[in-house]
Write an enzyme that holds these catalytic residues in place. Structure first.
Site, PDB file in Angstrom:
ATOM      1  N   GLY A  19       3.059 -26.751  81.165  1.00  0.00           N
ATOM      2  CA  GLY A  19       1.686 -26.344  81.389  1.00  0.00           C
ATOM      3  C   GLY A  19       0.687 -27.463  81.521  1.00  0.00           C
ATOM      4  O   GLY A  19      -0.108 -27.507  82.471  1.00  0.00           O
ATOM      5  N   ASP A  21       1.134 -30.425  82.357  1.00  0.00           N
ATOM      6  CA  ASP A  21       1.483 -31.341  83.444  1.00  0.00           C
ATOM      7  C   ASP A  21       1.023 -30.787  84.793  1.00  0.00           C
ATOM      8  O   ASP A  21       0.335 -31.462  85.564  1.00  0.00           O
ATOM      9  CB  ASP A  21       3.006 -31.556  83.479  1.00  0.00           C
ATOM     10  CG  ASP A  21       3.375 -33.006  83.134  1.00  0.00           C
ATOM     11  OD1 ASP A  21       2.493 -33.731  82.659  1.00  0.00           O
ATOM     12  OD2 ASP A  21       4.540 -33.374  83.317  1.00  0.00           O
ATOM     13  N   THR A  22       1.426 -29.534  85.072  1.00  0.00           N
ATOM     14  CA  THR A  22       1.170 -28.969  86.408  1.00  0.00           C
ATOM     15  C   THR A  22       0.539 -27.587  86.353  1.00  0.00           C
ATOM     16  O   THR A  22       0.328 -26.967  87.402  1.00  0.00           O
ATOM     17  CB  THR A  22       2.488 -28.866  87.198  1.00  0.00           C
ATOM     18  OG1 THR A  22       3.363 -27.947  86.520  1.00  0.00           O
ATOM     19  CG2 THR A  22       3.171 -30.209  87.338  1.00  0.00           C
ATOM     20  N   GLY A  51       5.128 -19.163  66.633  1.00  0.00           N
ATOM     21  CA  GLY A  51       4.816 -17.991  65.845  1.00  0.00           C
ATOM     22  C   GLY A  51       4.637 -16.728  66.645  1.00  0.00           C
ATOM     23  O   GLY A  51       4.555 -15.644  66.093  1.00  0.00           O
ATOM     24  N   GLU A  86      14.092 -23.444  77.237  1.00  0.00           N
ATOM     25  CA  GLU A  86      13.990 -22.432  78.275  1.00  0.00           C
ATOM     26  C   GLU A  86      14.957 -22.726  79.423  1.00  0.00           C
ATOM     27  O   GLU A  86      15.592 -21.825  79.978  1.00  0.00           O
ATOM     28  CB  GLU A  86      12.550 -22.385  78.795  1.00  0.00           C
ATOM     29  CG  GLU A  86      12.282 -21.245  79.761  1.00  0.00           C
ATOM     30  CD  GLU A  86      10.809 -21.158  80.106  1.00  0.00           C
ATOM     31  OE1 GLU A  86      10.111 -20.312  79.534  1.00  0.00           O
ATOM     32  OE2 GLU A  86      10.353 -21.954  80.956  1.00  0.00           O
TER      33      GLU A  86
END
Length: 1168
Positions: A19, A21-22, A51, A86
């Site tokens: 996020g 970064d780009t 959380g 991910e």
């Protein structure tokens, strides 16, 4: 298993990115462009909020419900633990769920991502520090980055961002186009390994067009593999087209024209072209594809004419075009054409269980209580995906108690769906000749020697060799180790075709292969002239019955024991629960005990019977009306003392009466002009062979184990076509007719175990065709005629001289076995046997083989097992493929092991004294270690080692020996194992545990020569794990070079004792100041690293040295002077990695055979 259609995807695209970064520039612009193109996209905007458990669940759910995942690699992508985790999940779904992954490189070079250099190296340095105790997690991140980079991705390079984004949207849109992307099952098992090589081939950007064939039996998954490869690579080509089910379509009216239209429609962007003839269509296809780079898949092709109609001449194809053909016909294209072949391998046990369970239970493992049932079902499918799917689906609706019955039925009667698919291979055979040949092989000859089968089938009127080749071309039959082999499901398919000839009456079938059916026909006398072949083996039947009885007895005993247990409170009544073995109750047509005797008249109606096996069967009656068309008679346990004179044998090609009661085969002379094989082996009552003069075409005479045979009839010398004589273990045989040794046709002679054989005439050397001579166990001495016949090389050490008229063995010998013949050094001579490929001298009293063995330039196998006096081996020929010297307990040194890293099959188990193989390793006493090397290892005073003994374990020979401390030289590394618990003070850095990362300090004007690594370790009572071994791993992160060293020997500390492993690595120019290094030590099962340290070794001057020792003396070790890490290219297993190991040579052979690209499954060897 329910297939998932495209409409079921909630988010066609899942967008993964870092996020900060780009997220507010490139990825945001890409998201907007996808949205404007109508492509619903999920993006992970929160970059992993801690959380937020629900958020994590939603992300995983969105990922699973997406068809395509775009992963944006940016400069700081690897710094995000969320992104890396991910990515692991994304790649798992790619393998198990069919998720299409598109890597996009924005401000990150693909090579930087793959090699983890630059900002990626910085990120991983922090991860390694943070996850010291979870290095396997870090290595998984590294591996998954390399894995995703290997996919077909998009790199912005110097292009404008807007243009780049539009290209991404176009590519994704094309992938999502339902008319382009082919439907495959949502759960694919084993697909990665099966498409890897094909994808590598299709992504090769060579200039020339290329064709590949994916072949295998029906139901093996060829179409699924082709569809998957097509889906993953279609965007690489200007035109892509998948033509499905060509075999069936081409049978329809104008079927080929319909297929041509499909291809033209794809090639001309949907424009429909009118075609009236196949020739017209071919011309239009040429015009359409000759100027475009195309990917065309031709699914289920079975005729060359189909290929010619669709593609035409191969030179029509434009440069870089690829054609993939799926077929059952492995040799569809002519041998003169250049093409690549990929055979679809059957599933292994684990893959089979997963696929079966997915269809049976909706998950990839059995539900509770069905584990054993599932294993049995999977075993029945023999790794064929179609069978696993069909059987899993059919059993999914049945209760557990129905499974056993269903599986028993499938053993006799195959599932109709599976039979229908597999029978396509049979129906496609060109004529009745090949179909009939296939059925004979399926029913009678699977697993038999191919030459044996050819002789019999030729006698039945087949053109066997050309017929078998046709079956091989269609992947119906294979030849393995000279035996005819067939996939079990294909064999069952053929046998089911035969059963269907007359399901209710086996007497009207052409072939009876099932013992119970044959038993029924013989017992009820219902045989007809339809029967061409019948086999029955009563010994096998009785053994099966005994197993059944045993199982019933066990079950009954268990029942009574359970009953006794339940009534243990009423012990005075236990007498009522006595257990007795079962006697009757089997529902079978076979008798439980007693002799089985049939009448010869039951064969009277079988006029066309050619193939007959009656193993351990007894017949009563006259043989006058016995079938007169027999070609093959196999009657193990033949019960009579001689063959009946009224038994018609004139058409026989093979007579096999092993384990018979024969005393005399026949009286006088019988003329059997067609007989080629006569097997009388293990006929213990046989005293003499019969008159063989009436067998002019006999090729093989087998008398193995005829322990009372004393005479071979002199007529054997008249057999002009005899090529094989087996007299193994005829221990009462004293001589052979002298005329026999004038044979010019004999190629194989087996005399092993003929322990009372007096002599072999000198004429043996005149047997010019003899290729195989096995004479194991015939004891030789220098005064016997046996010895004089063979050996003329005299021992110089014993100072004896002889002068005999000697004759050497035939120069034509290819295989010679003289195991346990009491041969010694002065009775071995090789120089005349230049054609020899196999030599067995096991169990002889040899000290050293003569140097002349190196002159055997064709020798492939050398066996020396249990040569207990053998001390060394001279230089061996480079042709060697197998060396076995098992339990040569005195063997110390071997001059060379040719082809060890590429192909040599080696067995040195039990060679306890072996300490050296030239150019590989050398173990020598520490007392002769040169001073410079001792100083480098920090051993300034070697006198303290004089009273120490160390137990050393050899991984190569799997033995241990106790001796004074030894120094091991191999792979440019010097190692010593000594008792001790403390690291020398100059080792810096030091660390408890098993891994150290550090930066090489500037050498201050000295040249860096290498590293010293000292490991302190202990062991528990397990000791010596055989499945893993000690390893030291060095990774130069800066130069991206990795070395993993596993020593051939290592020290075994006593329980509760601590030991040091000192090693010096001569790294040469591979280290420089400023290089980042990671060093780790992994010990085998039962051993633990306590601590270890590292010391940098630099060029030593006269005034100062890194070790603060006295001025070093010149290095006298030739090994050290000539061998370094830089010289070990033979240990390279990857562009950037070396596995420095001599004992695990099989891994190096795998790399040599399959290449670096197939090393991925061994990547754990370099994980830090």
């Amino acid at each position: 298993m329910a297939d998932v259609g495209f409409s079921q995807y909630t988010f066609p695209v899942f967008l993964s990115f870092k996020g900060d970064d780009t997220g507010k520039n490139f990825s945001d612009h890409l998201y907007s462009a996808l949205d404007q193109a109508g492509i619903h996209t999920f993006r992970d905007e929160d970059d992993g909020i801690e959380g937020e458990a629900n958020f994590v669940v939603e992300v995983e759910k969105a990922m699973r419900q997406s068809k395509i995942c775009i992963v944006v690699f940016s400069k700081n992508y690897a710094s995000s633990i969320w992104c890396l985790d991910e990515l692991v999940k994304i790649m798992e779904l790619r393998k198990t769920g069919g998720l299409v992954v598109v890597p996009v490189f924005y401000d990150a070079d693909p090579s930087q991502v793959w090699e983890q250099t630059g900002s990626y190296a910085e990120a991983f340095a922090k991860h390694e520090e943070l996850f010291k105790g979870q290095m396997e997690k870090v290595e998984r991140w590294r591996a998954v980055l390399r894995e995703v980079t290997d996919l077909s991705g998009m790199d912005i390079q110097d292009r404008h961002e807007a243009e780049f984004i539009q290209d991404i949207v176009k590519k994704v849109g094309k992938r999502l186009d339902g008319s382009v992307l082919l439907h495959v099952p949502s759960y694919l098992v084993g697909i990665e390994s099966r498409i890897k090589d094909i994808s590598f081939w299709i992504q090769d950007v060579s200039y020339d067009p290329a064709i590949a064939i994916i072949y295998g039996i029906g139901g093996s998954g060829k179409t699924v593999i082709a569809k998957t490869v097509y889906n993953l690579n279609l965007d690489r080509f200007e035109v892509s087209c998948f033509l499905a089910n060509i075999r069936e379509t081409s049978k329809q009216p104008d079927g080929l024209i319909f297929l041509q239209k499909q291809l033209l429609e794809k090639s001309l962007n949907g424009k429909i072209s009118k075609i009236k003839t196949v020739d017209e269509g071919s011309i239009k296809i040429k015009e359409a594809i000759s100027c475009k780079r195309v990917l065309i898949v031709l699914d289920d092709l079975d005729q060359l004419e189909q290929l010619n109609a669709i593609i035409g001449m191969r030179d029509w194809l434009y440069q870089g075009s690829k054609i993939i053909i799926t077929t059952r016909h492995g040799h569809l294209l002519s041998a003169s054409e250049t093409y690549k072949k990929f055979r679809v391998k059957e599933f292994d046990d684990n893959e089979s269980l997963q696929l079966f369970c997915w269809h049976a239970f909706g998950q990839n493992y059995p539900i509770e209580g069905y584990e054993e049932h599932s294993a049995k079902a999977v075993k029945h499918c023999f790794g064929v995906p179609l069978a696993l799917q069909v059987l899993g689906s059919s059993l999914s609706v049945k209760f557990a108690d129905e499974w056993e019955s269903a599986l028993e039925k499938y053993k006799r009667i195959p599932d109709s769906k599976i039979q229908k698919i597999l029978q396509i291979s049979y129906d496609s055979l060109p004529d009745d000749h090949d179909k009939s040949l296939f059925l004979d092989i399926a029913c009678f000859f699977v697993g038999r020697d191919v030459n044996y089968a050819v002789k019999i089938l030729d006698g039945c009127g087949f053109y066997t060799k050309v017929g078998i080749q046709n079956l091989i071309d269609r992947h119906i039959v294979t030849i393995k180790d000279s035996k005819l082999m067939m996939h079990p499901l294909l064999r069952e398919m053929g046998r089911e075709i035969t059963r269907q000839e007359s399901p209710e009456n086996p007497g009207k079938r052409s072939r009876l292969w099932y013992h119970e059916d044959a038993f029924t026909v013989l017992r009820q006398n219902i045989g007809t002239e339809t029967i061409k072949g019948l086999i029955i083996n009563l010994q096998t039947v009785m053994e099966e019955q005994q197993r059944m009885i045993s199982c019933i007895n066990c079950a009954k005993q268990q029942y009574h024991e359970d009953l006794i247990f339940k009534n243990r409170a009423k012990r005075h009544r236990l007498g009522f629960f006595s257990w007795k073995p079962v006697e009757i109750g089997l529902t079978t047509s076979f008798p439980i005990s007693g002799e089985v005797v049939f009448e010869t008249k039951t064969f009277a109606m079988m006029h066309k019977l050619k193939l007959l096996q009656l193993n351990y069967v007894k017949l009563n009656g006259s043989y006058k009306d016995f079938p007169k068309s027999l070609i093959w008679l196999c009657w193990h346990g033949f019960p009579l003392k001689s063959l009946p004179s009224d038994l018609y044998l004139e058409k026989l090609v093979v007579l096999d009466v092993r384990y018979s009661s024969l005393k005399y085969v026949w009286y006088g002379t019988r003329v059997l002009e067609q007989l080629k094989i006569l097997n009388l082996s293990h006929s213990h009552g046989l005293v003499s062979t019969p008159d063989l003069s009436g067998l002019p075409n006999l090729e093989e005479l087998k008398l193995k184990g005829c322990i009372n045979l004393v005479e071979v009839h002199e007529s054997i010398g008249d057999l002009k076509r005899l090529v094989f004589l087996n007299l193994k273990d005829c221990r009462r045989l004293r001589k052979l007719p002298r005329k026999f040794f004038m044979q010019r046709s004999l190629e194989k002679l087996v005399l092993s175990g003929c322990s009372t054989l007096d002599e072999l005439p000198s004429d043996l050397g005149k047997m010019e065709s003899l290729k195989v001579l096995h004479a194991d166990g015939i004891v030789s001495s220098i005064t016997t005629p046996w010895h004089l016949t063979f050996w003329s090389w005299l021992s110089q050490r014993q100072g004896r001289e002889f002068s005999f008229p000697l004759t050497l063995p035939p120069h034509s010998l290819v295989s010679l076995s003289l195991a346990n013949c009491n041969l010694s050094d002065d009775t071995i001579y090789f120089s005349s046997l230049r054609s020899l490929k196999y030599l067995n001298l096991s169990g002889n009293s040899i000290y050293c083989l003569p140097k002349s063995i190196n002159s055997l330039t064709k020798l492939e196998s050398l066996l020396l097992d249990h040569c207990n006096r053998l001390q060394s081996l001279p230089e061996l020929p480079t042709s060697l493929k197998e060396l076995s010297a098992q339990k040569c307990t005195s063997l110390k040194r071997i001059s060379n092991l040719p082809n060890l890293m590429t192909s040599l099959l080696l067995n040195l188990a039990g060679c306890q004294q072996l300490v050296g193989v030239q150019d590989l390793f050398k173990l020598e006493p520490i007392s002769i270690l040169d001073i410079e090397m001792a100083n480098k290892l920090g051993l300034f005073n070697l006198e303290f080692t004089e009273n120490i003994e160390v137990e050393m374990f050899s991984v190569m020979t799997m033995t241990s020996r106790t001796a004074p401390p030894q120094v091991l030289h191999e792979c440019g590394i010097c190692s010593i194992f000594l008792p001790g618990s403390e690291l020398p003070g100059w080792y810096n850095p030091q660390r408890e545990g098993s891994s150290i990362s550090f930066t090489v300090p500037p050498p201050h004007g000295h040249k860096i020569r290498g590293l010293n690594i000292c490991t302190v370790y202990a062991c528990n009572n397990l000791r010596n794990g055989f499945g893993d071994h000690h390893c030291t791993k060095v990774w130069n992160k800066t130069k991206d070079l990795r070395w993993t060293y596993s020593p051939t020997f290592y020290g075994i500390p006593e329980t509760e004792e601590i030991m040091l492993w000192l090693s010096h690595w001569k790294l040469g120019d591979q280290l420089e100041g400023g290089d980042e290094l990671n060093v780790s030590v992994v010990m085998s099962t039962g051993y633990q690293v306590k601590k270890f340290g590292i010391h940098l070794v630099c060029e030593q001057g006269k005034e100062d040295t890194l070790l603060n020792s006295e001025e070093a003396q010149p290095n006298t070790s030739s090994w050290y002077q000539t061998f370094s890490i830089a010289d070990v290219d033979m240990y390279r297993v990857r562009r950037d990695a070396f596995f420095l190991c001599n004992h695990d040579y099989l891994l190096h052979q795998e790399v040599s055979e399959c290449g670096w690209d197939n090393f991925q499954r061994h990547s754990h060897l370099f994980e830090q």
